[in-house]
Enzyme design. Structure first.
Site, PDB file in Angstrom:
ATOM      1  N   CYS A 176     -19.100   2.238  -3.067  1.00 55.10           N
ATOM      2  CA  CYS A 176     -18.872   1.696  -4.409  1.00 55.10           C
ATOM      3  C   CYS A 176     -18.611   0.195  -4.383  1.00 55.10           C
ATOM      4  O   CYS A 176     -18.646  -0.471  -5.419  1.00 55.10           O
ATOM      5  CB  CYS A 176     -17.739   2.432  -5.125  1.00 55.10           C
ATOM      6  SG  CYS A 176     -16.119   2.217  -4.370  1.00 55.10           S
ATOM      7  N   ASP A 186       0.792  -1.239   0.000  1.00 57.06           N
ATOM      8  CA  ASP A 186       0.000   0.000   0.000  1.00 57.06           C
ATOM      9  C   ASP A 186       0.822   1.286   0.000  1.00 57.06           C
ATOM     10  O   ASP A 186       0.577   2.186  -0.801  1.00 57.06           O
ATOM     11  CB  ASP A 186      -0.967  -0.014   1.193  1.00 57.06           C
ATOM     12  CG  ASP A 186      -2.026   1.064   1.114  1.00 57.06           C
ATOM     13  OD1 ASP A 186      -2.393   1.441  -0.013  1.00 57.06           O
ATOM     14  OD2 ASP A 186      -2.507   1.526   2.161  1.00 57.06           O
ATOM     15  N   CYS A 246     -13.343  12.058  -3.208  1.00 56.31           N
ATOM     16  CA  CYS A 246     -13.649  10.732  -2.669  1.00 56.31           C
ATOM     17  C   CYS A 246     -13.799  10.795  -1.145  1.00 56.31           C
ATOM     18  O   CYS A 246     -12.917  11.299  -0.450  1.00 56.31           O
ATOM     19  CB  CYS A 246     -12.549   9.753  -3.058  1.00 56.31           C
ATOM     20  SG  CYS A 246     -12.768   8.090  -2.391  1.00 56.31           S
TER      21      CYS A 246
END
Length: 379
Positions: free
Chosen positions: A243, A134, A214
């Site tokens: 989503c 990540d 977002c």
């Protein structure tokens, strides 16, 4: 053991240590991705959390000398929580997104990758490897897509047939020439449910995200959340799952098999008011093992205030009124002023009228004045 045998053995070992999927790809440049990232940068769609050097994000050979292959791993996380506590009047609750349930996935995946490195070194002592999860330079999703873990979906997630998009990703660059797996074909088809459901319109089109809009990014930002997004945060204290939850490919994917990510109901759906007065130490002791704690308590407490406004929770007004005067953080005081305006009680209005007399921060004063002016017009 030759490379082909080692590759087969790695797959078996990976499964034995709790890795749900593993794939292999080459260390060739991610040329298409490079163009997309440049476009994202030009449009100002990046979050700011990612590596700024696009070359490093797309050229594995810049990260490991003589890189030949990349291993991609995926570990599933749960989408369902047993014993989920229910909020009620006077005891409203927030929610951490599913990717923050249980133990911080960075630690779990790094441990698995470390075990893989040690396993490979036993067979090839001179092998070179570099793992990341990540926060590394490479784009996890791009590696996973090319390694056949899943397809790159319209909601900008990797969707696997087995676990849906509820998977954590990590990768290892190595100088071993493994046989690459075949990428998976896109299976989103004509579906646009994720684009249609995005609360802020952050999904510009399939596979393109404006991170600045977002909610997952906004809840992690340490700045004041722009007013147009505040009401859309809802009761989310960290992240956003919309989503993913609307995606048909995630239907029935509960992924309850990884003990490390089993959610703790009282932490994943915390009471909001008690969060507001947590010290740094108390926050770390309570939430420090969760990935959602990585930005510290300030964004979480700001989001909790927005959640109380979402519920129009009048019972929280005395606590908010006290913090409006005493809290040293302008972002918190400004958010409280807005929240009191949304809750709309006379007690909240009176609290703002008292607090504005001693408020020195111009942005906080602006928030207070805006609420008082709106209230005056209503009268």
């Amino acid at each position: 053991m030759n490379v082909a045998q080692l590759q087969k053995s790695i797959k078996e070992y990976a499964a034995s240590i709790g890795i749900d999927k593993i794939g292999f790809t080459t260390a060739a440049p991610f040329l298409e991705l490079k163009n997309r990232l440049r476009r994202q940068q030009e449009l100002g769609y990046q979050s700011g959390f990612e590596e700024s050097d696009i070359e490093k994000r797309t050229e594995p050979v810049l990260l490991l000398d003589r890189a030949e292959s990349i291993l991609s791993i995926a570990i599933a996380y749960p989408s369902k929580m047993e014993g989920s506590p229910k909020g009620k009047r006077g005891e409203r609750r927030g929610i951490f997104c599913r990717a923050s349930w249980g133990m911080d996935y960075h630690h779990v995946l790094r441990e698995k990758l470390q075990l893989l490195e040690e396993y490979i070194s036993e067979w090839l002592p001179d092998a070179k490897m570099r793992s990341m999860v990540d926060t590394g330079e490479l784009v996890d999703r791009a590696v996973a897509q090319r390694a056949g873990i899943g397809w790159s979906a319209k909601n900008c997630s990797i969707i696997t047939p087995e676990f849906g998009s509820y998977v954590y990703l990590g990768e290892m660059i190595t100088n071993i020439p493994f046989e690459p797996d075949i990428p998976m074909e896109d299976q989103c088809g004509d579906c646009t449910l994720c684009l249609d459901a995005c609360p802020t319109g952050a999904l510009i089109q399939g596979g393109q995200l404006n991170a600045q809009r977002c909610i997952a990014f906004l809840t992690q930002s340490k700045k004041p959340i722009p007013e147009e997004f505040r009401a859309k945060i809802g009761n989310r204290v960290y992240g956003c799952d919309t989503c993913q939850t609307v995606c048909p490919k995630n239907k029935g994917k509960y992924n309850l098999h990884q003990p490390s990510f089993e959610p703790e109901p009282e932490l994943t759906k915390p009471l909001l008011v008690p969060m507001l007065n947590l010290s740094n130490r108390e926050f770390k002791e309570t939430y420090g093992h969760m990935s959602g704690s990585w930005r510290g308590k300030n964004p979480i407490q700001r989001n909790a205030i927005l959640a109380l406004a979402h519920f129009k929770d009048e019972s929280s007004v005395p606590v908010l009124a006290e913090l409006l005067v005493k809290d040293p953080r302008p972002v918190i005081r400004g958010t409280i002023a807005w929240a009191l305006g949304e809750i709309g009680s006379s007690e909240g209005k009176a609290a703002i009228e008292r607090a504005i007399l001693q408020e020195e921060d111009p942005e906080v004063r602006m928030e207070m004045e805006k609420v008082l002016e709106t209230n005056q017009r209503k009268c």
